[in-house]
Write a protein that holds these residues in place. Structure first.
Motif, PDB file in Angstrom:
ATOM      1  N   SER A  91     -88.866  90.162  11.923  1.00 50.28           N
ATOM      2  CA  SER A  91     -90.124  90.899  11.854  1.00 50.28           C
ATOM      3  C   SER A  91     -90.672  91.178  13.250  1.00 50.28           C
ATOM      4  N   ILE A  92     -90.609  90.186  14.128  1.00 50.93           N
ATOM      5  CA  ILE A  92     -91.095  90.377  15.493  1.00 50.93           C
ATOM      6  C   ILE A  92     -90.261  91.430  16.220  1.00 50.93           C
ATOM      7  N   ASN A  93     -88.949  91.327  16.103  1.00 48.95           N
ATOM      8  CA  ASN A  93     -88.091  92.314  16.760  1.00 48.95           C
ATOM      9  C   ASN A  93     -88.382  93.728  16.271  1.00 48.95           C
ATOM     10  N   GLY A  94     -88.681  93.858  14.990  1.00 43.27           N
ATOM     11  CA  GLY A  94     -88.972  95.169  14.436  1.00 43.27           C
ATOM     12  C   GLY A  94     -90.303  95.741  14.883  1.00 43.27           C
ATOM     13  N   GLY A  95     -91.225  94.867  15.296  1.00 45.64           N
ATOM     14  CA  GLY A  95     -92.564  95.337  15.668  1.00 45.64           C
ATOM     15  C   GLY A  95     -92.927  95.172  17.127  1.00 45.64           C
ATOM     16  N   LEU A  96     -91.962  94.758  17.955  1.00 45.31           N
ATOM     17  CA  LEU A  96     -92.290  94.425  19.345  1.00 45.31           C
ATOM     18  C   LEU A  96     -92.863  95.583  20.145  1.00 45.31           C
ATOM     19  N   ASP A  97     -92.362  96.782  19.933  1.00 51.74           N
ATOM     20  CA  ASP A  97     -92.879  97.916  20.695  1.00 51.74           C
ATOM     21  C   ASP A  97     -94.386  98.049  20.518  1.00 51.74           C
ATOM     22  N   ARG A  98     -94.849  97.894  19.287  1.00 52.74           N
ATOM     23  CA  ARG A  98     -96.291  98.015  19.021  1.00 52.74           C
ATOM     24  C   ARG A  98     -97.044  96.773  19.475  1.00 52.74           C
ATOM     25  N   MET A  99     -96.414  95.590  19.311  1.00 55.93           N
ATOM     26  CA  MET A  99     -97.063  94.352  19.725  1.00 55.93           C
ATOM     27  C   MET A  99     -97.341  94.326  21.221  1.00 55.93           C
ATOM     28  N   LEU A 100     -96.453  94.938  21.990  1.00 56.38           N
ATOM     29  CA  LEU A 100     -96.563  94.868  23.448  1.00 56.38           C
ATOM     30  C   LEU A 100     -97.438  95.957  24.052  1.00 56.38           C
ATOM     31  N   LYS A 101     -97.941  96.866  23.211  1.00 51.79           N
ATOM     32  CA  LYS A 101     -98.825  97.909  23.728  1.00 51.79           C
ATOM     33  C   LYS A 101    -100.123  97.288  24.222  1.00 51.79           C
ATOM     34  N   GLY A 102    -100.617  97.785  25.342  1.00 50.51           N
ATOM     35  CA  GLY A 102    -101.857  97.242  25.889  1.00 50.51           C
ATOM     36  C   GLY A 102    -101.797  97.243  27.392  1.00 50.51           C
ATOM     37  N   PRO A 103    -102.526  96.334  28.032  1.00 51.72           N
ATOM     38  CA  PRO A 103    -102.528  96.276  29.496  1.00 51.72           C
ATOM     39  C   PRO A 103    -101.221  95.675  30.019  1.00 51.72           C
ATOM     40  N   LYS A 104    -101.113  95.572  31.319  1.00 52.58           N
ATOM     41  CA  LYS A 104     -99.968  94.873  31.897  1.00 52.58           C
ATOM     42  C   LYS A 104    -100.144  93.387  31.602  1.00 52.58           C
ATOM     43  N   TRP A 105     -99.121  92.799  30.969  1.00 55.50           N
ATOM     44  CA  TRP A 105     -99.230  91.397  30.570  1.00 55.50           C
ATOM     45  C   TRP A 105     -98.827  90.473  31.717  1.00 55.50           C
ATOM     46  N   ASP A 106     -99.682  89.487  31.998  1.00 55.70           N
ATOM     47  CA  ASP A 106     -99.361  88.471  32.995  1.00 55.70           C
ATOM     48  C   ASP A 106     -98.641  87.289  32.340  1.00 55.70           C
ATOM     49  N   VAL A 107     -99.071  86.947  31.122  1.00 65.46           N
ATOM     50  CA  VAL A 107     -98.460  85.850  30.368  1.00 65.46           C
ATOM     51  C   VAL A 107     -98.300  86.281  28.912  1.00 65.46           C
ATOM     52  N   ILE A 108     -97.144  85.953  28.338  1.00 61.11           N
ATOM     53  CA  ILE A 108     -96.942  86.149  26.897  1.00 61.11           C
ATOM     54  C   ILE A 108     -96.539  84.806  26.299  1.00 61.11           C
ATOM     55  N   HIS A 109     -97.368  84.303  25.408  1.00 60.42           N
ATOM     56  CA  HIS A 109     -97.128  83.023  24.726  1.00 60.42           C
ATOM     57  C   HIS A 109     -96.721  83.367  23.294  1.00 60.42           C
ATOM     58  N   PHE A 110     -95.533  82.922  22.857  1.00 59.76           N
ATOM     59  CA  PHE A 110     -95.110  83.310  21.517  1.00 59.76           C
ATOM     60  C   PHE A 110     -94.499  82.149  20.736  1.00 59.76           C
ATOM     61  N   ASN A 111     -94.572  82.281  19.413  1.00 59.87           N
ATOM     62  CA  ASN A 111     -93.914  81.311  18.536  1.00 59.87           C
ATOM     63  C   ASN A 111     -93.353  82.036  17.324  1.00 59.87           C
ATOM     64  N   THR A 112     -92.261  81.529  16.805  1.00 60.94           N
ATOM     65  CA  THR A 112     -91.697  82.014  15.544  1.00 60.94           C
ATOM     66  C   THR A 112     -90.724  80.964  15.032  1.00 60.94           C
ATOM     67  N   GLY A 113     -90.702  80.772  13.744  1.00 58.40           N
ATOM     68  CA  GLY A 113     -89.827  79.740  13.168  1.00 58.40           C
ATOM     69  C   GLY A 113     -90.206  79.358  11.756  1.00 58.40           C
ATOM     70  N   LEU A 114     -91.500  79.189  11.509  1.00 63.60           N
ATOM     71  CA  LEU A 114     -91.947  78.751  10.188  1.00 63.60           C
ATOM     72  C   LEU A 114     -91.569  79.725   9.074  1.00 63.60           C
TER      73      LEU A 114
END
Length: 241
Positions: A91-114
């Motif tokens: 699901s994340i891979n399918g939506g990453l382009d939209r998830m990453l839209k915004g300002p220039k990111w300095d830090v990205i904190h992510f989780n996936t597994g559950l």
């Protein structure tokens, strides 16, 4: 033939509903009425939190803890002002382009597994409490999915942090076997070390505190637990700026 196609489409629709339905006890149930879209401060660092309902549970507290120092964002459901449960690796891979839209990111904190390791009865299109039902995303698929996510996130130039899947007790619904969290985290840690990604080990931090921090027979955390996780996440973001 036409009837078979209709049955297949119905099954797929039910399965998708089961996969992404709001789970009882999650922060998504109480998301309405809260301000999920931040008001950024110009010149401050920008942090993006990508993840499932566990991350939804601590996002606003992280924003409060880093107020005035870091602009804290998370993906928002398209056409709404509500938080996006980013789900499993596919699901994340399918939506990453939209998830990453915004300002220039300095830090990205992510989780996936559950959502990768939970049990969904695809034939019935329903959540399952049967441990013999296969996981949604296999360990090998999980590894492959994480590789793609990490490569994409690092390409933004941001400092990337992975939060390990938090633990849970036996008997949660839909079925998740406690030992699976360990197995999936082992794979995740291998991938993160390979790509030199920082690890925020929320699993180890919360395991001895589950009775105090987590809801009864539920993967989601109570208010105390959400605040404690937020403190750990805020500290990790701050240390990686």
């Amino acid at each position: 033939m036409k009837n078979n196609i209709i049955k297949l489409l119905l099954t797929l629709s039910l399965t998708c509903s089961a996969l992404f339905a709001v789970e009882p006890g999650s922060a998504e149930e109480k998301a309405k009425g809260k301000k999920w879209i931040p008001t950024p401060i110009e010149g401050k660092a920008n942090a993006l939190i990508i993840g499932d309902s566990i991350s939804i549970g601590y996002t606003l507290q992280v924003r409060d803890l880093l107020e005035g120092k870091v602009n804290v964002y998370r993906p928002i459901l398209e056409g709404t002002d509500q938080p996006w449960n980013c789900g499993h690796t596919s699901s994340i891979n399918g939506g990453l382009d939209r998830m990453l839209k915004g300002p220039k990111w300095d830090v990205i904190h992510f989780n996936t597994g559950l959502h990768d390791l939970k049990r969904i009865n695809r034939k019935k299109g329903a959540r399952s409490d049967d441990p013999s039902v296969p996981v949604v995303i296999s360990l090998e698929q999980y590894r492959e999915g994480l590789e793609k996510i990490v490569i994409r996130l690092k390409a933004t130039g941001a400092k990337v942090i992975f939060a390990t899947t938090t633990p849970y007790v036996e008997g949660v619904y839909p079925c998740r076997i406690p030992e699976d969290a360990v197995k999936y985290n082992q794979v995740a840690i291998e991938v993160m070390k390979k790509h030199d990604v920082a690890i925020n080990d929320l699993y180890s931090a919360s395991l001895p505190k589950l009775k105090e921090w987590q809801q009864n027979k539920n993967v989601h955390f109570n208010e105390v637990g959400k605040q404690k996780l937020a403190e750990l996440v805020a500290e990790s973001i701050k240390n990686n700026l």
